[in-house]
Enzyme design. Sequence first.
Site, PDB file in Angstrom:
ATOM      1  N   ASP A 132       0.816  -1.248   0.035  1.00  0.00           N
ATOM      2  CA  ASP A 132      -0.061   0.126  -0.021  1.00  0.00           C
ATOM      3  C   ASP A 132       0.664   1.159  -0.065  1.00  0.00           C
ATOM      4  OD1 ASP A 132      -2.339  -1.536   0.108  1.00  0.00           O
ATOM      5  OD2 ASP A 132      -2.462  -1.264   2.450  1.00  0.00           O
TER       6      ASP A 132
HETATM    7  N1  URA Z   1      -1.738  -5.824   3.804  1.00  0.00           N
HETATM    8  C1  URA Z   1      -1.920  -4.613   3.789  1.00  0.00           C
HETATM    9  O1  URA Z   1      -3.096  -4.301   4.502  1.00  0.00           O
HETATM   10  N2  URA Z   1      -1.270  -3.578   3.172  1.00  0.00           N
HETATM   11  C2  URA Z   1      -0.328  -4.134   2.484  1.00  0.00           C
HETATM   12  O2  URA Z   1       0.431  -3.353   1.865  1.00  0.00           O
HETATM   13  C3  URA Z   1       0.081  -5.358   2.707  1.00  0.00           C
HETATM   14  C4  URA Z   1      -0.612  -6.367   3.286  1.00  0.00           C
END
Ligand code: URA
Length: 240
Positions: free
Chosen positions: A106
């Site tokens: 993310d």
């Molecule tokens: N889980 C999440 O919520 N975000 C990520 O970037 C990776 C795993």
Amino acid sequence: MKGRLDKVLATCTLISRTDAQAALKAGRVTVDGTAVRDGKIKVDSDAQTILLDGKPVEGDGFVYLMLYKPVGVLSATEDKKGATTAMDLLPEEYRKAAPGVVGRLDKDAEGLLLLTSNGELNHRLTSPKRHADKLYRVTLDIPATAEDVQAFREPMDLGDFITQPAGLELLEDGRVCMVTLREGKFHQIKRMFAHQGKTVQTLKRLAIGPLKLDETLSEGQWRSLEKAEIQELLTIADMM
Ligand code: URA
């Protein structure tokens, strides 16, 4: 990599063919200890020691990099709205090799991003059939409990999918945890904690299968993978 010396040189070191020719002409390239000026000779970088300015010329022609993705950078390779992407943090010669991101992170998460132009490896590492375990360090607003550990172990119904067993280890008072995921669905960790009534405050990926984030890298820095690291990844992908 096998082939003409000039091609092997250019592909493995990411210099242009013209620069490879110039390096050969200047006697900066040795094969098994002897300076070679003829780019047309056939070589095998696995069986012979090829050096450019004393540094090994090796590899399979693909690019393998790890990047310490900072918060705020997109793990995509391009963004139409002009946001900073992982690719923007790489030098031009690596961008030209067009590596793809193996498993997204993310925008508000940080940590290990693996980039490679080896499409088959990328496909295999992200395929649900093979799932390389991913390790994350997470901080929460409310401490996690033994109940959460149990809930992560069992299938969790998140509406659009049901999770596979995930590892949850509590550190400190439970406000800091280590999470191990076999799969990598969109916002998965945030959604799993939200299901348990908790909010993820920070998320950092520390490992993808055997590949660990190099602790000497600062945010935004990258390095090429070492030969042993590439071999470990190819091994878990059944490509060795
Ligand atoms: N889980 C999440 O919520 N975000 C990520 O970037 C990776 C795993």
